[in-house]
Design an enzyme around this catalytic site. Structure first.
Site, PDB file in Angstrom:
ATOM      1  N   ALA A 252      -9.004   4.738  -5.022  1.00  0.00           N
ATOM      2  CA  ALA A 252      -8.407   6.090  -5.336  1.00  0.00           C
ATOM      3  C   ALA A 252      -9.139   6.776  -4.312  1.00  0.00           C
ATOM      4  O   ALA A 252      -8.635   7.728  -3.639  1.00  0.00           O
ATOM      5  CB  ALA A 252      -8.455   6.935  -6.548  1.00  0.00           C
TER       6      ALA A 252
ATOM      7  N   CYS B 163      -1.759   1.745   6.497  1.00  0.00           N
ATOM      8  CA  CYS B 163      -2.172   0.938   5.696  1.00  0.00           C
ATOM      9  C   CYS B 163      -3.489   0.211   6.048  1.00  0.00           C
ATOM     10  O   CYS B 163      -4.434  -0.117   5.392  1.00  0.00           O
ATOM     11  CB  CYS B 163      -1.349   0.114   5.270  1.00  0.00           C
ATOM     12  SG  CYS B 163      -0.426  -0.927   6.542  1.00  0.00           S
TER      13      CYS B 163
ATOM     14  N   ASP C  93      11.602   3.090  -7.335  1.00  0.00           N
ATOM     15  CA  ASP C  93      12.224   3.534  -8.799  1.00  0.00           C
ATOM     16  C   ASP C  93      11.887   2.190  -9.856  1.00  0.00           C
ATOM     17  O   ASP C  93      12.605   2.656 -10.936  1.00  0.00           O
ATOM     18  CB  ASP C  93      13.772   3.848  -8.618  1.00  0.00           C
ATOM     19  CG  ASP C  93      14.300   2.639  -7.915  1.00  0.00           C
ATOM     20  OD1 ASP C  93      13.882   1.491  -7.694  1.00  0.00           O
ATOM     21  OD2 ASP C  93      15.649   2.782  -7.301  1.00  0.00           O
TER      22      ASP C  93
ATOM     23  N   ASN D 170      12.824  -0.695 -10.085  1.00  0.00           N
ATOM     24  CA  ASN D 170      13.860  -1.410 -10.504  1.00  0.00           C
ATOM     25  C   ASN D 170      13.940  -3.109  -9.848  1.00  0.00           C
ATOM     26  O   ASN D 170      14.740  -3.761 -10.066  1.00  0.00           O
ATOM     27  CB  ASN D 170      15.182  -1.010 -10.325  1.00  0.00           C
ATOM     28  CG  ASN D 170      15.604  -0.587  -9.098  1.00  0.00           C
ATOM     29  OD1 ASN D 170      14.778  -1.263  -7.970  1.00  0.00           O
ATOM     30  ND2 ASN D 170      16.666  -0.326  -8.513  1.00  0.00           N
TER      31      ASN D 170
ATOM     32  N   HIS E 263       2.575  -4.548   5.074  1.00  0.00           N
ATOM     33  CA  HIS E 263       1.690  -3.672   4.671  1.00  0.00           C
ATOM     34  C   HIS E 263       0.531  -4.313   4.343  1.00  0.00           C
ATOM     35  O   HIS E 263       0.542  -5.488   4.127  1.00  0.00           O
ATOM     36  CB  HIS E 263       2.425  -3.236   3.316  1.00  0.00           C
ATOM     37  CG  HIS E 263       1.560  -2.380   2.706  1.00  0.00           C
ATOM     38  ND1 HIS E 263       0.883  -1.272   2.982  1.00  0.00           N
ATOM     39  CD2 HIS E 263       1.159  -2.270   1.242  1.00  0.00           C
ATOM     40  CE1 HIS E 263       0.300  -0.461   2.286  1.00  0.00           C
ATOM     41  NE2 HIS E 263       0.392  -1.328   1.105  1.00  0.00           N
TER      42      HIS E 263
ATOM     43  N   ASP F 273      -5.196  -1.662  -3.546  1.00  0.00           N
ATOM     44  CA  ASP F 273      -4.566  -0.979  -2.279  1.00  0.00           C
ATOM     45  C   ASP F 273      -4.809   0.521  -2.460  1.00  0.00           C
ATOM     46  O   ASP F 273      -4.619   1.195  -3.191  1.00  0.00           O
ATOM     47  CB  ASP F 273      -2.937  -1.112  -2.492  1.00  0.00           C
ATOM     48  CG  ASP F 273      -1.982  -0.529  -1.368  1.00  0.00           C
ATOM     49  OD1 ASP F 273      -2.646  -0.123  -0.438  1.00  0.00           O
ATOM     50  OD2 ASP F 273      -1.021  -1.186  -1.144  1.00  0.00           O
TER      51      ASP F 273
END
Length: 706
Positions: A223, A274, A305, A307, A333, A356
């Site tokens: 974080a 990144c 989302d 999914n 990434h 990450d």
């Protein structure tokens, strides 16, 4: 005995540094690792009586307490206990006493204060002996971060440089990175990052008491390396505009970033993407003693989302419709893996954990990701802590393309469902080569086992509710998709196709490609081909269109035909981003309503050559020669070489390069004087106002002076 006083403390730096693998830290205080004995010598004003016992107190953080395990009181007469602080009187010679102290293998890490008194003098205040720093210990079998292989410990804990892989799946490029965890003040700054976290600001005593746990520490660092919810280290920027800061492509390592953050009184450093976040987090975690590596995932999904599919909406030219497409697939990434035990999940999930620091999605209200067990990702156990569904989608989502028509209907277009999560790469142990670790994250793409794991992950995320109805997936744009709708593949068309690059795509030159189409049937077919091309960021976000044209092609039975594509330098030069990437798309409309989407991302090439002209020895200047080329078809001025390397030179070196005619080569020479032995990485960037940085690096093996 009332008059016994400590007059001097010898921390025995060389002995402790060698035993604890901490001799590289240039700190004013002793640096040691937990769960392992360290030794110091006390000079007294008079000899200690043989019956006298010394009592020691160690404390860390504010409001240190024995209840929170941030304080311990122990004496030299106590026998050694594995999970407690212990001290042993090793030797006594006249006024000198040698003491060995062992910390528990799960002690809180951080800066400690050490004091002592005689056991017989309870009423007297303790004599402060000084401070030491306690780190995680990958060499200690009882520590959660224990790593069995010495070669891996040398690479993932002690190596202060590394390689980050970038580019596109078919053309992976290596970039050097200076982690510099042993540079001046870096350990102090890494401990400050923990102290700047919101959890520490809100409740310092509890926060410090949690620092025994690598799961907690790595989650805090994940974080804090980005600045989104706190005054973290690096501010992200993906739009290609870097006013008031440094372009992410200009950084060559973590040291300058960490120093800048600290010296500016914790103002986020502008800007990162990144690989910058991953490079900085690798520095911090290696510095604190957690084995960590940098990992690059090519064709990396960003599933907004949850999914487990990347839904891309395109128009009839294959161009991405950004207002409809919320998910994305980045060319690459970069994240980190750290090695530690998962006491919260059980031993089968020990080992590499994904972390990450790139701020993509919130995790429990904060921009961070992980630690997610790599084993859990491979097995589809996405219900486990932390952030499994997001990481699973990054490497194993299905890539689904929808053609959005003018009447706002949509149709699934045939494209590659095996596209996501390719060539997952990290630097090899002990060499500069690339290791493909895709097999750690998933079973072979398209295999029965991989499909079973994908279905298991879908079940764990969505399930079937009590009435047996299918779970409906809501998209942010309010279109509902049935899960079954996502799993049904589009009809495989009766033609196939691919883009071929006819000449290496060099920066400053025309691009020459061909779209190669093949009829898979024994009957003639007509195909309408809509071609488009755009300069893009590495996130595949389009910047500017550079090609749009249509062709009508007749393919005879099983015939192959090429459509040539030439993009002149003048067509793309104004709109090319620092990422040097261009995406081509072909929407092929076949008779009977069949549709095929073909895509190709290319990265423009450049090069730089670095040679070390002679043996490298500590304290002796050695000549370095760099060959650069002006890649453009125009004269360039005001170019520079930017040089950096831990243990090879102090800070950064800037060297002017004379003006260069179109495609002219130049040799630039300069001296470096190594200060540390062993393998060292020298990075050289060719910087110009006319094109983005051309990056190079070379490994130099530095010998000790005889």
């Amino acid at each position: 005995m009332a008059g016994v006083r400590v007059t001097e403390v010898d921390w025995q730096w060389p002995r402790n540094g060698a035993a604890h693998h901490t001799q590289e830290y240039p700190c004013p205080e002793l640096v040691v690792r937990r769960g392992q004995m360290f030794t110091f010598t006390l000079e007294l004003n008079c000899p200690l009586d043989s019956k006298d016992t010394l009592v020691f107190t160690v404390e860390t953080g504010p409001q240190a307490s024995e209840a929170l395990r941030t304080k311990a009181v122990f004496q030299t007469s106590t026998p050694e206990v594995r999970d407690a602080w212990t001290a042993v009187k090793e030797a006594q010679k006249e006024n000198t006493v040698t003491i060995s102290v062992v910390s528990p293998p799960d002690a809180v890490i951080g800066r400690y204060r050490l004091s002592t008194r005689l056991a017989s003098r309870r009423k007297h205040s303790d004599r402060k002996l000084g401070e030491f720093v306690l780190l995680f210990n990958p060499w200690c079998p009882e520590d959660d971060v224990f790593l069995a292989s010495e070669e891996e410990r040398q690479e993932y804990v002690l190596n202060d440089s590394g390689i980050i892989f970038r580019g596109v799946e078919k053309r992976i490029r290596a970039q050097g990175w200076n982690f510099g965890q042993f540079e001046e003040d870096i350990l102090h700054i890494c401990l400050s990052i923990l102290d700047r976290s919101p959890s520490h600001q809100n409740d310092p005593a509890t926060d410090v008491s949690c620092r025994h746990d690598p799961i907690y520490v790595t989650r805090v660092i994940s974080a804090m390396v980005n600045s989104n919810n706190d005054r973290g280290v690096v501010q992200g920027q993906w739009q290609g505009k870097y006013g008031g800061g440094t372009s992410p492509l200009h950084w060559r390592g973590s040291v300058a970033i960490l120093h800048k953050w600290f010296k500016s009184r914790f103002k986020p450093v502008k800007y990162g993407q990144c690989w910058v976040f991953a490079g900085v987090m690798c520095t911090v975690l290696r510095c604190l003693g957690i084995a960590t590596r940098v990992v690059s995932n090519f064709n990396s999904a960003h599933d907004t989302d949850r999914n487990l599919s990347v839904d891309k909406y395109v128009d009839s030219f294959g161009r991405t419709l950004e207002d409809l497409t919320e998910d994305s697939m980045w060319n690459f990434h970069v994240w980190n893996e750290s090695w530690f035990a998962r006491q919260d999940l059980g031993p089968s999930y020990n080992g590499w954990q994904v972390l990450d620091a790139t701020p993509q999605e919130e995790s429990e209200g904060v921009f961070r990701c992980g630690p997610a067990s790599v084993t859990a990702i491979r097995e589809g156990d996405v219900h486990l802590a932390h952030d499994g569904p997001f990481v699973f989608a990054e490497v194993n989502a299905d890539y689904i393309t929808w053609l959005w028509t003018e009447d706002e209907s949509r149709e699934r277009v045939y494209s590659d469902t095996k596209k996501i999560g390719r060539c997952i790469s990290t630097k090899a142990v002990g060499s500069d080569s690339r290791v493909d670790i895709t097999g750690l994250y998933k079973y072979p793409e398209g295999s029965r086992k991989e499909r079973q794991v994908y279905s298991k992950a879908v079940r764990k995320l969505f399930g079937v509710d009590a009435s047996g109805r299918r779970t409906r997936v809501r998209r942010g744009s309010s279109r509902g998709l049935w899960r079954d709708d996502l799993l049904e593949p589009a009809t495989k068309p009766s033609i196939t196709g691919k883009f071929k690059v006819l000449e290496p795509p060099m920066l400053g030159h025309d691009l020459k490609l061909a779209l190669c189409l093949t009829n898979l049937t024994s009957r003639a077919q007509r195909v309408r081909v809509n071609l488009s091309g755009a300069t893009i960021l590495y996130t595949r976000k389009p910047v500017a269109e550079i090609l749009r044209e249509s062709h009508s092609v007749r393919l005879g039975p099983e015939e192959e035909k090429n459509i040539p594509i030439v993009i002149s330098y003048s067509q793309y030069k104004e709109d090319l981003t620092e990422d040097k990437k261009i995406m081509f798309a072909a929407m092929c409309l076949v008779t009977k309503g069949e549709k095929l989407l073909i895509e190709k991302d290319i990265t423009l090439e450049d090069f730089i050559t670095i040679k070390v002209l002679g043996p490298a020895v500590v304290g002796v200047a050695v000549l370095v020669e760099v060959m650069v080329v002006n890649p453009l078809l125009e004269r360039v001025e005001d170019c520079m070489l930017m040089v950096e390397g831990s243990g090879l030179l102090q800070g950064q070196l800037s060297i002017n390069v004379p003006s260069l005619e179109p495609q002219e080569r130049a040799l630039v020479q300069f001296n470096i004087t190594p200060s540390k032995s062993g393998p060292r990485q020298l990075q050289v960037d060719f910087v110009s106002p006319n094109f983005s940085d051309i990056k190079g690096f070379v490994m130099i093996h530095v010998a000790t002076a005889k």
